[in-house]
Design a protein around this motif. Sequence first.
Motif, PDB file in Angstrom:
ATOM      1  N   UNK A  56       1.899   6.762  -6.796  1.00 36.09           N
ATOM      2  CA  UNK A  56       0.878   7.767  -7.294  1.00 36.09           C
ATOM      3  C   UNK A  56       1.164   9.201  -6.942  1.00 36.09           C
ATOM      4  N   UNK A  57       1.892   9.307  -5.770  1.00 37.57           N
ATOM      5  CA  UNK A  57       2.404  10.550  -5.516  1.00 37.57           C
ATOM      6  C   UNK A  57       3.530  11.134  -6.376  1.00 37.57           C
ATOM      7  N   UNK A  86       0.766  -1.205   0.032  1.00 43.42           N
ATOM      8  CA  UNK A  86      -0.039   0.110   0.145  1.00 43.42           C
ATOM      9  C   UNK A  86       0.967   1.101  -0.137  1.00 43.42           C
ATOM     10  N   UNK A  87       1.949   1.263   0.754  1.00 44.79           N
ATOM     11  CA  UNK A  87       2.839   2.402   0.821  1.00 44.79           C
ATOM     12  C   UNK A  87       3.711   2.664  -0.473  1.00 44.79           C
ATOM     13  N   UNK A  88       4.039   1.345  -1.062  1.00 47.73           N
ATOM     14  CA  UNK A  88       4.546   1.549  -2.424  1.00 47.73           C
ATOM     15  C   UNK A  88       3.775   2.207  -3.594  1.00 47.73           C
ATOM     16  N   UNK A  89       2.539   1.723  -3.434  1.00 53.71           N
ATOM     17  CA  UNK A  89       1.277   2.192  -4.370  1.00 53.71           C
ATOM     18  C   UNK A  89       1.080   3.792  -4.320  1.00 53.71           C
TER      19      UNK A  89
END
Length: 85
Positions: A16-17, A9-12
């Motif tokens: 996106x950022x 989730x953090x990687x996704x």
Amino acid sequence: MEHGFNDLDALVREEKRLTAVENHSEAWAEGLSAGIEPEIIAEAALTTAIEELLRASGEPAALALIERMRERVVAGEFAPEQSRH
């Protein structure tokens, strides 16, 4: 397994950022090329962001984001020598 899901989730979220930063950087450069002053581009970007966040998440979320961003500015996070992207 929960830890792996959080990492993914953090990687996704980071991907996106980074994509958003790239898109905004391109739009910023286009605005400058069109002769629009940086202050006008910045105000338009902030206005659009706040309007969209209000529409999507409501006033508390918008105010929380504004406060977080204010704290980051005061902390010097956006000083040119601190740029992350």
